[in-house]
Design a protein around this motif. Structure first.
Motif, PDB file in Angstrom:
ATOM      1  N   ALA A   1       0.826  -1.204   0.000  1.00 32.65           N
ATOM      2  CA  ALA A   1       0.000   0.000   0.000  1.00 32.65           C
ATOM      3  C   ALA A   1       0.860   1.253   0.000  1.00 32.65           C
ATOM      4  O   ALA A   1       1.821   1.346   0.772  1.00 32.65           O
ATOM      5  N   PRO A   2       0.515   2.238  -0.838  1.00 38.89           N
ATOM      6  CA  PRO A   2       1.137   3.555  -0.681  1.00 38.89           C
ATOM      7  C   PRO A   2       0.547   4.228   0.552  1.00 38.89           C
ATOM      8  O   PRO A   2      -0.683   4.252   0.729  1.00 38.89           O
ATOM      9  N   VAL A   3       1.402   4.754   1.417  1.00 36.65           N
ATOM     10  CA  VAL A   3       0.963   5.279   2.722  1.00 36.65           C
ATOM     11  C   VAL A   3       1.408   6.726   2.867  1.00 36.65           C
ATOM     12  O   VAL A   3       2.541   7.080   2.533  1.00 36.65           O
ATOM     13  N   ASP A   4       0.516   7.562   3.379  1.00 30.44           N
ATOM     14  CA  ASP A   4       0.847   8.926   3.773  1.00 30.44           C
ATOM     15  C   ASP A   4       0.545   9.087   5.252  1.00 30.44           C
ATOM     16  O   ASP A   4      -0.543   8.696   5.718  1.00 30.44           O
ATOM     17  N   PHE A   5       1.476   9.670   5.993  1.00 33.64           N
ATOM     18  CA  PHE A   5       1.192  10.103   7.359  1.00 33.64           C
ATOM     19  C   PHE A   5       0.611  11.513   7.271  1.00 33.64           C
ATOM     20  O   PHE A   5       1.277  12.434   6.807  1.00 33.64           O
ATOM     21  N   ILE A   6      -0.636  11.661   7.698  1.00 41.50           N
ATOM     22  CA  ILE A   6      -1.314  12.940   7.537  1.00 41.50           C
ATOM     23  C   ILE A   6      -1.658  13.546   8.892  1.00 41.50           C
ATOM     24  O   ILE A   6      -1.669  12.871   9.914  1.00 41.50           O
ATOM     25  N   ARG A   7      -1.944  14.844   8.870  1.00 40.45           N
ATOM     26  CA  ARG A   7      -2.359  15.573  10.067  1.00 40.45           C
ATOM     27  C   ARG A   7      -3.854  15.855  10.007  1.00 40.45           C
ATOM     28  O   ARG A   7      -4.481  15.768   8.951  1.00 40.45           O
ATOM     29  N   ASP A   8      -4.426  16.253  11.126  1.00 40.07           N
ATOM     30  CA  ASP A   8      -5.879  16.410  11.187  1.00 40.07           C
ATOM     31  C   ASP A   8      -6.388  17.590  10.384  1.00 40.07           C
ATOM     32  O   ASP A   8      -7.597  17.728  10.159  1.00 40.07           O
ATOM     33  N   THR A   9      -5.489  18.459   9.914  1.00 39.84           N
ATOM     34  CA  THR A   9      -5.894  19.592   9.080  1.00 39.84           C
ATOM     35  C   THR A   9      -5.964  19.226   7.598  1.00 39.84           C
ATOM     36  O   THR A   9      -6.420  20.031   6.787  1.00 39.84           O
ATOM     37  N   MET A  10      -5.501  18.027   7.239  1.00 35.73           N
ATOM     38  CA  MET A  10      -5.422  17.636   5.834  1.00 35.73           C
ATOM     39  C   MET A  10      -6.718  16.984   5.360  1.00 35.73           C
ATOM     40  O   MET A  10      -7.615  16.673   6.153  1.00 35.73           O
TER      41      MET A  10
ATOM     42  N   ALA B   1     -15.794  14.991  14.798  1.00 29.60           N
ATOM     43  CA  ALA B   1     -16.819  15.303  13.798  1.00 29.60           C
ATOM     44  C   ALA B   1     -16.278  15.116  12.384  1.00 29.60           C
ATOM     45  O   ALA B   1     -16.989  14.621  11.490  1.00 29.60           O
ATOM     46  N   LYS B   2     -15.021  15.485  12.163  1.00 28.89           N
ATOM     47  CA  LYS B   2     -14.410  15.337  10.836  1.00 28.89           C
ATOM     48  C   LYS B   2     -14.260  13.866  10.471  1.00 28.89           C
ATOM     49  O   LYS B   2     -14.524  13.461   9.330  1.00 28.89           O
ATOM     50  N   LEU B   3     -13.855  13.039  11.430  1.00 30.25           N
ATOM     51  CA  LEU B   3     -13.741  11.604  11.186  1.00 30.25           C
ATOM     52  C   LEU B   3     -15.116  10.992  10.910  1.00 30.25           C
ATOM     53  O   LEU B   3     -15.259  10.127  10.034  1.00 30.25           O
ATOM     54  N   THR B   4     -16.115  11.440  11.654  1.00 34.58           N
ATOM     55  CA  THR B   4     -17.478  10.940  11.449  1.00 34.58           C
ATOM     56  C   THR B   4     -17.970  11.297  10.051  1.00 34.58           C
ATOM     57  O   THR B   4     -18.581  10.462   9.356  1.00 34.58           O
ATOM     58  N   ASP B   5     -17.706  12.506   9.616  1.00 36.67           N
ATOM     59  CA  ASP B   5     -18.109  12.940   8.274  1.00 36.67           C
ATOM     60  C   ASP B   5     -17.388  12.126   7.204  1.00 36.67           C
ATOM     61  O   ASP B   5     -17.997  11.743   6.193  1.00 36.67           O
ATOM     62  N   TYR B   6     -16.100  11.868   7.415  1.00 36.91           N
ATOM     63  CA  TYR B   6     -15.322  11.043   6.471  1.00 36.91           C
ATOM     64  C   TYR B   6     -15.957   9.667   6.303  1.00 36.91           C
ATOM     65  O   TYR B   6     -16.122   9.172   5.181  1.00 36.91           O
ATOM     66  N   VAL B   7     -16.351   9.051   7.409  1.00 39.23           N
ATOM     67  CA  VAL B   7     -16.957   7.721   7.351  1.00 39.23           C
ATOM     68  C   VAL B   7     -18.336   7.786   6.697  1.00 39.23           C
ATOM     69  O   VAL B   7     -18.658   6.980   5.816  1.00 39.23           O
ATOM     70  N   ASN B   8     -19.150   8.739   7.092  1.00 39.46           N
ATOM     71  CA  ASN B   8     -20.504   8.855   6.535  1.00 39.46           C
ATOM     72  C   ASN B   8     -20.484   8.998   5.018  1.00 39.46           C
ATOM     73  O   ASN B   8     -21.400   8.538   4.326  1.00 39.46           O
ATOM     74  N   LYS B   9     -19.418   9.607   4.489  1.00 39.05           N
ATOM     75  CA  LYS B   9     -19.318   9.825   3.050  1.00 39.05           C
ATOM     76  C   LYS B   9     -18.639   8.666   2.316  1.00 39.05           C
ATOM     77  O   LYS B   9     -18.381   8.763   1.115  1.00 39.05           O
ATOM     78  N   GLY B  10     -18.319   7.584   3.044  1.00 41.66           N
ATOM     79  CA  GLY B  10     -17.792   6.403   2.380  1.00 41.66           C
ATOM     80  C   GLY B  10     -16.393   6.001   2.782  1.00 41.66           C
ATOM     81  O   GLY B  10     -15.855   5.013   2.258  1.00 41.66           O
ATOM     82  N   GLY B  11     -15.784   6.720   3.707  1.00 37.14           N
ATOM     83  CA  GLY B  11     -14.447   6.361   4.153  1.00 37.14           C
ATOM     84  C   GLY B  11     -14.463   5.195   5.130  1.00 37.14           C
ATOM     85  O   GLY B  11     -15.485   4.905   5.762  1.00 37.14           O
ATOM     86  N   ASN B  12     -13.330   4.545   5.255  1.00 40.46           N
ATOM     87  CA  ASN B  12     -13.183   3.397   6.152  1.00 40.46           C
ATOM     88  C   ASN B  12     -12.119   3.713   7.191  1.00 40.46           C
ATOM     89  O   ASN B  12     -10.958   3.951   6.862  1.00 40.46           O
ATOM     90  N   LEU B  13     -12.537   3.730   8.449  1.00 35.38           N
ATOM     91  CA  LEU B  13     -11.710   4.208   9.546  1.00 35.38           C
ATOM     92  C   LEU B  13     -11.305   3.047  10.443  1.00 35.38           C
ATOM     93  O   LEU B  13     -12.128   2.192  10.773  1.00 35.38           O
ATOM     94  N   VAL B  14     -10.020   3.024  10.822  1.00 36.91           N
ATOM     95  CA  VAL B  14      -9.512   2.042  11.779  1.00 36.91           C
ATOM     96  C   VAL B  14      -8.900   2.801  12.949  1.00 36.91           C
ATOM     97  O   VAL B  14      -7.943   3.558  12.762  1.00 36.91           O
TER      98      VAL B  14
END
Length: 473
Positions: free
Chosen positions: A252-261, A283-296
């Motif tokens: 997997a290509p991986v990026d270490f990101i910050r919460d502002t990204m 709230a930002k993580l919740t929005d990411y998931v609601n729109k189709g993202g997968n969070l671990v």
């Protein structure tokens, strides 16, 4: 005035220590900015200004000096501290050190490079062994594979006096004879020229892009956890590496990101031990998931607010609606008495930290604790939320096998194709070129994509071997 804390004294206020370390890191970033601004006033407009960081994952100043044109890092691989893979792995180094530095630094800067890459034997380590023949070339290719724009080294000529005596350079102490490392730099330069003559399309395999993953990371969390670990068995960087190494094994290509990204461009976002979370981030993580993202999310996440204070609520309660579970309590085992987690008919040992979960609603239990008074309670949970999913991994396993098993199950469920590279084998793509490298002690046969043209090396990789191919279509 600020009453400076005694960091080593027992009983010092944790938040005074945390705030003081924040102040020191911000001052470091500001000092670099002041230097960059001063240089820019008198330097040519064509002259770039940068600095080289040691890739430390418990400091906040990396990437926070905005007056720099871009940032660089320094990496030494063989100096007695890392055993690598196999009895002679110490001559190649730990494979994640360049990989993680690339993936950590790259998202923080418009471009990046390496200012100091080890040219050969050093003089300052605990055991200054010779790198295996081919190791310097391997490191050069690994830096390049991470999308670095340049690589420099310290130093050109081996010094004959002063503190750096016995430190290798591109040339030996006579000033004219190339060292082994110098010859490998020369070989790499010729190989890069070959790539320039064989420009690729810039495309990469679709499967590679489908598994693009972000690791959400904030060094402030690492500082806060490390000053209050709760157990001698906990290691924050090793915990993050358990997820990171599994992802690199997937190819997997991986990026270490910050919460502002921007989270939206990543099919999966992994959030390991993210102890301090603001309500805005939740709230930002919740929005990411609601729109189709997968969070671990993993152990020790969401326990505190962004200031490092425990919530005036049940333990980690603000993340309950996101993870679809409650964290009833956490446990820490004696290193002499590890327990296990059961998942899909397998057992996984753990010791340092375990969040004990109570699923709510339709949340599924993937793994359960064994061997103690809370046997049968949830250790790993999975839920759907909107168009996406949330997985919570409560324990920190002893070897990373649980983390890998959870990610493997998740990616399969999401129909994200993954590879199964052994530890030490790294495959990356950049500019339409595929690059495979072998830090392990065993040969590895690389599967070259159909229609690709091998330009450098061959698919059977020996230790320190590299193969480069061109994607034609």
């Amino acid at each position: 005035q600020i009453d400076l804390p005694q960091h080593s004294q027992w009983g010092m206020n944790l938040y005074q220590r945390l705030d003081h370390s924040r102040f020191c890191d911000y001052e470091t970033a500001n000092f670099l900015d002041e230097q960059a601004k001063t240089i820019s006033k008198i330097a040519s407009p064509k002259q770039w200004v940068t600095t080289n960081y040691i890739p430390s994952y418990d400091v906040r100043y990396i990437g926070n000096s905005k007056a720099l044109d871009f940032i660089t890092y320094t990496r030494y691989m063989v100096y007695g501290e890392h055993q690598g893979i196999g009895p002679k792995g110490y001559r190649v180094g730990e494979y994640s050190r360049i990989a993680m530095a690339n993936d950590y630094i790259r998202p923080l800067s418009p471009l990046y490079g390496v200012m100091e890459l080890q040219p050969g034997q050093v003089n300052w380590g605990t055991v200054n062994s010779q790198p295996i023949p081919g190791a310097v070339r391997l490191w050069l290719w690994h830096v390049f594979a991470g999308d670095s724009k340049f690589t420099c080294t310290y130093r050109f000529r081996a010094p004959i006096y002063g503190f750096e005596q016995y430190h290798a350079g591109i040339l030996g102490s006579d000033g004219v004879t190339p060292t082994h490392g110098g010859l490998e730099f020369q070989e790499f330069i010729k190989e890069i020229k070959l790539l320039r003559k064989n420009q690729a399309t810039g495309k990469v395999p679709a499967e590679y892009l489908k598994r693009k993953t972000a690791v959400l990371y904030d060094p402030d969390n690492t500082v806060a956890i490390n000053q209050n670990k709760q157990t001698t068995a906990w290691n924050t960087e090793e915990h993050v590496l358990k997820y990171y190494k599994a992802l690199k094994g997937f190819g997997a290509p991986v990026d270490f990101i910050r919460d502002t990204m921007d989270f939206s461009k990543y099919p999966v976002v992994v959030v390991p031990a993210y102890q301090q979370m603001s309500r805005t981030l939740i709230a930002k993580l919740t929005d990411y998931v609601n729109k189709g993202g997968n969070l671990v999310l993993s152990a020790r996440s969401g326990h505190q607010d962004e200031q490092g204070h425990l919530w005036e609520a049940r333990h980690a309660e603000p993340i309950y609606p996101l993870i679809g579970a409650e964290i009833e309590f956490y446990d820490l085992l004696q290193p002499s008495a590890p327990d296990t987690v059961a998942m899909d008919g397998k057992q996984f040992a753990w010791t340092s930290w375990g969040d004990v979960l109570k699923p709510t609603g339709a949340t599924k239990t993937w793994g359960t604790y064994e061997g103690d008074f809370y046997a049968g309670k949830a250790a790993v949970t999975f839920r759907t939320l909107g168009k996406g999913t949330v997985t919570y991994v409560g324990p920190d396993s002893n070897t990373g096998d649980l983390e890998q098993a959870v990610l493997t199950k998740l990616y399969a469920q999401l129909s994200i194709p993954v590879e199964n590279y052994p530890p030490g084998v790294i495959v990356e793509y950049r500019d339409g070129f595929g690059i495979a490298m072998n830090y392990s002690d065993k040969p590895y046969e690389v599967k070259i994509p159909a229609g690709a043209e091998v330009l450098i090396g061959n698919p059977t990789l020996a230790t320190a071997g590299v193969v480069v191919w061109k994607i034609k279509k």
